[in-house]
Design an enzyme around this catalytic site. Structure first.
Site, PDB file in Angstrom:
ATOM      1  N   CYS A  52     -53.908  48.387 110.381  1.00 30.10           N
ATOM      2  CA  CYS A  52     -53.143  48.305 109.198  1.00 30.10           C
ATOM      3  C   CYS A  52     -52.579  49.959 109.143  1.00 30.10           C
ATOM      4  O   CYS A  52     -51.603  50.057 107.943  1.00 30.10           O
ATOM      5  CB  CYS A  52     -53.406  47.980 108.059  1.00 30.10           C
ATOM      6  N   HIS A  79     -21.343  62.822 127.228  1.00 32.15           N
ATOM      7  CA  HIS A  79     -22.892  63.744 126.880  1.00 32.15           C
ATOM      8  C   HIS A  79     -23.194  63.078 125.457  1.00 32.15           C
ATOM      9  O   HIS A  79     -24.325  62.351 125.280  1.00 32.15           O
ATOM     10  CB  HIS A  79     -23.154  64.843 127.042  1.00 32.15           C
TER      11      HIS A  79
HETATM   12  C1  PEP Z   1     -54.934  53.906 106.818  1.00 32.15           C
HETATM   13  O1  PEP Z   1     -55.727  55.059 106.255  1.00 32.15           O
HETATM   14  O2  PEP Z   1     -54.572  54.051 107.993  1.00 32.15           O
HETATM   15  C2  PEP Z   1     -54.345  52.988 105.663  1.00 32.15           C
HETATM   16  C3  PEP Z   1     -53.879  52.193 106.192  1.00 32.15           C
HETATM   17  O3  PEP Z   1     -54.338  53.489 104.499  1.00 32.15           O
HETATM   18  P1  PEP Z   1     -53.903  54.685 103.540  1.00 32.15           P
HETATM   19  O4  PEP Z   1     -52.640  54.933 104.527  1.00 32.15           O
HETATM   20  O5  PEP Z   1     -53.196  53.982 102.337  1.00 32.15           O
HETATM   21  O6  PEP Z   1     -54.473  55.868 103.394  1.00 32.15           O
END
Ligand code: PEP
Ligand code: MG
Length: 846
Positions: free
Chosen positions: A803, A426
């Protein structure tokens, strides 16, 4: 033929058809089951079953109900859809008092142990007697004998169990047993558990189940018998060799329960060379047939090999890659299949650190390497405690063996060690799945749970001792061993190269330093998709200057601080442009949520109360009081800062231009993408854009160099998403900052939600996934869709990326691919995941 024979039946039939030695048997179809449900009559089906039993007798030379060489069978359910553990199974059917007596002449313990197990199963499953009644009798007998485990029963105790059991169940003659068992298995299709399971999994109720009736084979008839599990390739590292373990004179459950530690399969070569060779051949055949690595259960009965089951084998991320790539090269699968077979999120597991073997290590014990990677932490003996202590420190969980009740502690541990058990125990399976380093079968360690001590060769270690475990070698090391990062294997490089042939989305990196930028390129980034300039200021020597800028009371003071920052920025950007040479470098202008850059007001106050403040600190306190915000995440950050203090962004774009020009003059190709954060209204862009353009044009004019640049905006607020058409008209690109977009769509604080309530939401299934990890498709995703549609309508050439943290998570990447996002940007270590996930998304929709 799964629909007709059920999953299990179809698989056994298939194995039998291609010449694999499975124990002979026959299958009653799902069609027969449905007929039985309609008519309620089993007689006709049973007549046929009896004929099939006669055939089994011919085939095996054994006799059903016969005293000498008796044919015993298993009777199992097998539906067309997998419903693990929901329906019933009866083993060793066909036993009677007389047969057991005969069997007892050869091996008395085994005969009575098998018999009492059979009576209990038959009683519970076929006759419907409550399991607790049997357990009570067993407990009483154990007390009487003064033992804890089933295998410690004496023959007399087993005989007594049989007598006691027979007082609560009548065991009919074998043919009647079979009749009743078939009926019970059919009826188990409609037991409460099964109905409930189908309901929650939205499975149809009218399929019925097949019944698989198969000759029992025994691995515990002596030292010419045994049982084991083999993988057709090494599940830890993917090497093309059979890999597994077995026990002589044992039954399957002895291995699975971890009660006896099995021995490596190579030892079978010495014990029974012919069987070993046959096993190797059969393993290859099964692998070729099913076109994937198999996990095979086998039993040897008096030197004859039987395969009981084969299924796709679980493997580590590292093994998954090697196996997929090797199989393409061996012509078993194609590249697309290879790409689809590796779990994209698991690639991060590979970048786990390893123990530096060159260092001097204090190895105190060795076990089997069950899940790769190294982990360092303090010793812990209970899963509850691991859960608690892991909030504050790194934990290595030590257990004799683990069970599903330990999961909450395992997931919170950096590593797991078990004293017993093998590679399929397990602990091994669960840790591998979770990507947690694990070592099993460490027999020279003892656990004293009461005193909470680990005893190794007489040495005692307690809860505060630090241990390093190496799940790649099986070493247990005292203290904190030096770790090293592992590189890419040649197979991973190859697989990732293949992904580039298929994916449509570009993969860029979130990187703020030359170190990250280099790493990103190494992992295959096609540019930097997010460079957070405020992160460039987090270093100790820069923070005071940033504070000076934030806290400045006049423009003059602010300009003084900005001048210092500008020099630092120019140097940062030059380095980054050189590294990214010819690839876009997205530089996001300053977005500092103030609380991340200012000393805490409360802390200075505390200090004031405790020991008073000098003049400088007093000034700081007043300044912090002046600029601090009740809600900094929704505060004066991002483009809002530049609307009030344009000089900040002007300084930054000037630094970008100067750096780009310098890099270009040195022969590099800088491609700056300038990004405006926290935009909510197009007018914010309009208010600042011209000023920034002018500042940059001036520098280019002065230097006599032209730099092509792009300007874009982050979409991280619902209003920005809903008005993305207006924004797109002012931009060359937009990028979804899904961290803030999730924060502001849900109204959940990024900083607090996790610790306060989000975990509770997920544990209680209020939300399926953490929306800060996996995109909430219905809410945040819908805003993204609207934004993309509007932005593309207003500006056909617009480049769209993501991003936020979601940009490195496989499911979110798949979603982004489906709604027309052009590129994803994520932290360097997630780039391999992103490349693979993007390829899988593209292949998935072809
Ligand atoms: C987000 O807000 O997704 C971003 C990439 O900017 P940060 O994380 O720097 O606020
Ligand atoms: Mg943001």
């Amino acid at each position: 033929m799964k629909d007709l024979l059920g999953n299990k039946g179809a698989q056994l039939a298939e194995m039998s058809r291609i010449g694999i030695p499975v124990p002979p048997g026959f299958i009653i179809t799902t069609e027969a089951c449905r007929d039985y449900f309609k008519s309620g009559d089993l007689n006709e089906i049973f007549e046929e079953a009896k004929k099939a039993v006669r055939k089994l007798e011919e085939k095996t030379g054994k006799k059903f109900g016969g005293r000498e060489n008796p044919l015993l069978v298993s009777v199992r359910s097998g539906a067309p859809i997998s419903m693990p553990g929901m329906m019933d199974t009866i083993l060793n059917l066909g036993l009677t008092d007389e047969i057991v007596e005969e069997m007892a002449e050869k091996n008395e313990w085994f005969a009575y142990d098998t018999y009492r197990r059979f009576i209990q199963m038959f009683g519970e499953i076929v006759v419907g007697i409550e399991g607790a009644k049997f357990e009570e009798i067993i407990e009483r007998e154990k007390e009487k004998e003064g033992i804890k485990l089933d295998q410690e029963f004496s023959v007399n105790a087993l005989k007594e169990l049989v007598q006691e059991f027979k007082k609560i169940v009548d065991i009919p003659e074998p043919e009647k047993q079979l009749y009743m068992a078939i009926k019970a298995v059919f009826n188990s299709w409609n037991n409460e558990r099964a109905i409930h399971y189908r309901k929650i999994n939205r499975l149809p109720d009218d399929l019925g189940t097949g019944v698989v009736i198969q000759t029992m084979v025994f691995g515990n008839l002596g030292n010419d018998s045994g049982t084991g599990i083999v993988f057709t390739r090494n599940p830890a590292n993917g090497e093309n060799e059979i890999y597994g373990e077995f026990l002589l004179n044992a039954q399957g459950e002895d291995i699975v329960s971890g009660k006896r530690t099995p021995v490596p399969i190579e030892k079978l070569k010495e014990a029974m060379p012919h069987v070993y060779d046959e096993l190797k051949k059969v393993a290859k055949k099964l692998e070729r047939h099913y076109r994937d690595m198999q996990d095979i259960e086998f039993t040897i009965e008096r030197k004859k090999l039987y395969i009981l089951q084969t299924r796709t084998g679980k493997r580590t991320a590292r093994a998954a890659i090697k196996i997929a790539v090797d199989m393409v090269e061996e012509g078993i699968i194609n590249k697309r299949e290879a790409i689809m077979r590796v779990d994209a999120n698991s690639l991060q597991q590979l970048l786990h650190k390893q123990v530096d073997e060159r260092a001097k290590l204090d190895i105190i014990a060795r076990g089997r390497p069950a899940s790769p990677g190294a982990a360092i932490g303090k010793i812990c003996f209970s899963p509850d405690e691991a859960e608690r202590r892991s909030e504050e420190e790194s934990i290595i969980l030590f257990r004799v063996e683990t069970s599903p009740d330990d999961i909450h502690g395992i997931v919170k541990s950096k590593g797991v060690v078990t004293i017993k058990g093998g590679m399929t125990s397990h602990a091994a399976v669960v840790s591998r799945g979770l990507g947690i380093p694990c070592v099993v079968g460490v027999e020279n360690i003892k656990i004293d749970e009461e005193k909470e001590l680990l005893i190794v060769d007489g040495k005692k270690l307690g809860k505060n001792d630090v241990i390093t475990i190496d799940g790649t070698t099986g070493n247990i090391i005292l203290g904190e061993a030096p770790l090293i990062e592992t590189g890419f294997s040649k197979e991973l490089k190859k697989l990732l190269k293949w992904t580039d042939e298929y994916r449509k989305m570009k993969v860029m990196a979130n990187a703020d330093t030359p170190h990250d930028a280099k790493k990103a390129l190494e992992f295959g980034a096609e540019g930097i998709g997010l460079g957070r300039t405020e992160h460039m200021f987090l270093q100790a020597n820069r923070l005071p200057v940033v504070r000076e800028m934030i806290l400045a009371e006049s423009k003059k003071d602010r300009m003084k601080a900005l001048k210092k920052l500008k020099e630092m920025q120019i140097n940062d950007f030059i380095q980054l442009f050189k590294i990214m040479n010819g690839k876009p470098l997205t530089i996001r202008l300053l977005d500092p949520p103030l609380h991340e850059f200012l000393p805490s007001y409360e802390e200075i106050m505390e200090e004031a109360i405790e020991k008073g403040l000098d003049e400088e600190k007093q000034k700081l306190l007043e300044n912090v009081k002046r600029v601090r915000e009740a809600n900094p995440m929704l505060g004066h950050r991002g483009i809002r800062l530049a609307i009030v203090y344009p000089e900040i962004y002007i300084m930054q774009v000037e630094a970008i231009m100067k750096a780009a020009i310098k890099a270009k003059k040195e022969g590099y190709e800088p491609i700056p993408w300038i990004e405006l954060p926290m935009v909510s209204h197009v007018n914010e862009i309009k208010a600042i854009k011209r000023k920034l353009q002018k500042a940059m044009e001036k520098i280019m004019e002065n230097e006599g160099v032209k730099i092509e640049y792009k300007m874009g905006a982050m979409i991280e607020l619902p209003r920005a998403a809903l008005t993305a058409d207006e924004i797109a008209m002012e931009c060359d690109f937009i990028s979804f900052g899904t961290n803030d977009l999730t924060q502001t769509t849900f109204g959940f604080s990024r900083d607090d939600a996790e610790g306060k309530f989000l975990r509770y939401y997920i544990q209680n299934h209020v939300l399926q996934d953490d929306p800060f990890e996996t995109i909430d498709e219905k809410g945040v995703g819908e805003l993204m869709k609207i934004a993309i549609e509007k932005a593309k309508k207003a500006n056909k050439a617009i480049h769209i990326s993501i991003c936020g943290e979601h940009g490195g998570e496989a499911k979110s990447i798949k979603f982004c691919n489906s709604i027309g996002v052009d590129a994803t940007s994520c932290s360097p270590f997630r780039i391999p995941t992103a490349r693979l996930a993007a390829a899988q998304a593209a292949i998935g929709i072809q």
